[in-house]
Design an enzyme around this catalytic site. Structure first.
Site, short mmCIF file in Angstrom:
data_model
loop_
_atom_site.label_atom_id
_atom_site.label_comp_id
_atom_site.label_asym_id
_atom_site.label_seq_id
_atom_site.Cartn_x
_atom_site.Cartn_y
_atom_site.Cartn_z
N GLU A 112 34.91 0.79 91.26
CA GLU A 112 34.13 2.01 91.17
C GLU A 112 34.87 2.99 90.28
O GLU A 112 36.09 2.92 90.12
CB GLU A 112 33.79 2.59 92.54
CG GLU A 112 34.95 2.75 93.48
CD GLU A 112 34.48 3.11 94.89
OE1 GLU A 112 34.84 4.20 95.36
OE2 GLU A 112 33.75 2.31 95.51
N TRP A 157 32.34 -8.39 105.41
CA TRP A 157 33.74 -7.96 105.34
C TRP A 157 34.22 -7.85 106.77
O TRP A 157 33.80 -6.93 107.47
CB TRP A 157 33.88 -6.62 104.60
CG TRP A 157 35.33 -6.27 104.49
CD1 TRP A 157 36.10 -5.66 105.45
CD2 TRP A 157 36.20 -6.57 103.41
NE1 TRP A 157 37.39 -5.57 105.01
CE2 TRP A 157 37.49 -6.11 103.78
CE3 TRP A 157 36.02 -7.21 102.16
CZ2 TRP A 157 38.59 -6.24 102.92
CZ3 TRP A 157 37.13 -7.33 101.32
CH2 TRP A 157 38.39 -6.85 101.71
#
Ligand SMILES: *[C@@H]1O[C@H](CO)[C@@H](O)[C@H](O)[C@H]1NC(C)=O
Ligand SMILES: CC(=O)N[C@H]1CO[C@H](CO)[C@@H](O)[C@@H]1O
Length: 391
Positions: A139, A356
């Protein structure tokens, strides 16, 4: 006759649903090897039939703009990790590269020469260690002056990676390497980081991190991975799974390429008043779990220990559970919230799920009394074996 046709199209659409949602992408983390006792997690612990794709986290970009391992024994772990494919030949493995030292990732992005160095090293590295593809976990962290530039350069990286993967796939007898990205679910980060319609063209799928929406910084006990916004979210109506996935789709990502993130952990806080509901004041992270040793993050199996038969509360508007004991407050996911999220993603035609992480589920079955990998197995049962589609 009409009824026959309706029935047939009904069956076909059920079938199509199964086909469009046939990915279960699971993260393996390189640091779970250091946990104590029953929580220690190595590639040997991975069930090769549980997920369709496994992602190894993380590799890095080094000072020479090459992809590189980050752990002293990564190479040994790669080999046992990828050897899982000997047991399940359909299993697909990817290596995730993260902009951990964002400076180096930015330097790599900055010009064509550096990107080519990275791309060439990635292809060699992936082939050498027998991975089937690359995942970019990035990001935009730069300053406002560099945002536009970096966003554009990230698009170029995706494009050039795919071109090189295609060329390599044609020149060798190999199957083409897969290219994916794991991306932010937060609107302001998405806006400054990704040219969605462009990167969507180059990526095989896009994993949206629909978790960690709320941290202690906000000063209140809030769920970190709600499906919908709640009444406390007036000023923050985008910080939920539903809004994030719809935003990605609205901006031009094909829904079938979008993966919803499922968290096998909770975020925990310390309450600072006598209130204990959602939105209660809480301004510090709870103590680390006994096994995972990270402030404010408890694995699903540690949450089972914490609950120990205690009460689980349900956040009705957000469709996720929380619990508290003393001044500890934890927002997490369980079998019930996973089922609701699975139904949601199937109804909306999104391209399935990523998790995750494997090591945070009760992988051994030792703590929760729900069998091994209760959360990931639920995803497998409903998404891959298609239980929900047939019901
Ligand atoms: C690319 O960036 C590097 C710094 O990482 C620099 O040394 C090199 O001259 C640049 N190449 C071009 C063609 O701009
Ligand atoms: C123990 C540990 O955290 N190992 C490495 C896993 O990968 C990251 C890269 O994201 C490294 O920073 C860690 O040192």
């Amino acid at each position: 006759m009409n009824r026959g046709i309706t029935r047939l199209t009904g069956i076909l659409s059920i079938f199509i649903q199964i086909l469009t949602c046939s990915r279960l992408v699971c993260y393996f983390t390189n640091w779970s090897q250091y946990r104590a006792g029953t929580a220690k997690y190595l590639p040997e612990n991975v069930d090769p039939y549980l997920c369709t794709h496994l992602i190894y986290a993380f590799a890095i970009v080094n000072y020479a703009n090459n992809i590189a391992g980050s752990e002293w024994n990564d190479v040994a772990l790669y080999s046992t990790f990828n050897a899982l494919k000997n047991r399940n030949p359909h299993l697909i493995t990817l290596l995730s590269v993260r902009d951990q030292d964002s400076k180096q990732f930015s330097i790599m992005l900055s010009n064509w020469t550096n990107r080519q160095t990275f791309i060439k090293s990635s292809i060699e590295f992936l082939r050498k260690y027998n991975f089937d593809g690359l995942d970019l976990d990035w990001e935009n962290k730069g300053t406002s002056e560099t945002h536009l530039e970096e966003k554009m350069k990230f698009t170029l990286l995706c494009k050039e990676l795919l071109e090189s993967f295609l060329a390599e796939g044609q020149s060798n007898k190999y199957v083409r390497l897969i290219l994916t990205a794991t991306v932010s679910a937060q609107k302001e980060v998405i806006e400054r980081s990704y040219n969605i319609p462009e990167i969507s063209k180059y990526l095989d799928f896009i994993s949206v991190k629909t978790f960690d929406f709320h941290t202690f910084k906000h000063g209140f006990a809030r769920h970190h991975s709600p499906l919908y916004s709640g009444i406390q979210d007036e000023e923050d109506i985008n910080s939920n799974t539903d809004s994030a996935l719809k935003y990605w789709r609205f901006q031009g990502a094909p829904p079938e390429k979008l993966l919803m993130g499922f968290a096998t952990y909770g975020r925990s806080f310390i309450l600072t008043s006598s209130q204990s509901g959602v939105g209660a004041p809480a301004n510090i992270l709870a103590s680390p779990g006994p096994y995972t040793q990270e402030m404010g993050l408890w694995s699903y199996f540690e949450i089972c220990l914490f609950l120990n038969g205690g009460a689980v509360q349900w956040i009705e508007d957000q469709k996720v559970p929380f619990s508290f004991k003393g001044s500890d407050w934890v927002g997490f996911d369980n079998l019930r919230s996973f089922e609701i999220k699975i139904k949601y993603l199937q109804e909306h035609g999104f391209g399935c799920a990523f998790v995750w992480a494997l090591d945070l589920d009760d992988f051994s079955g030792y703590f929760c009394g729900q069998g091994s990998y209760p959360l990931v197995n639920l995803l497998k049962k409903w998404l891959i074996l298609g239980k929900i589609c047939i019901n």
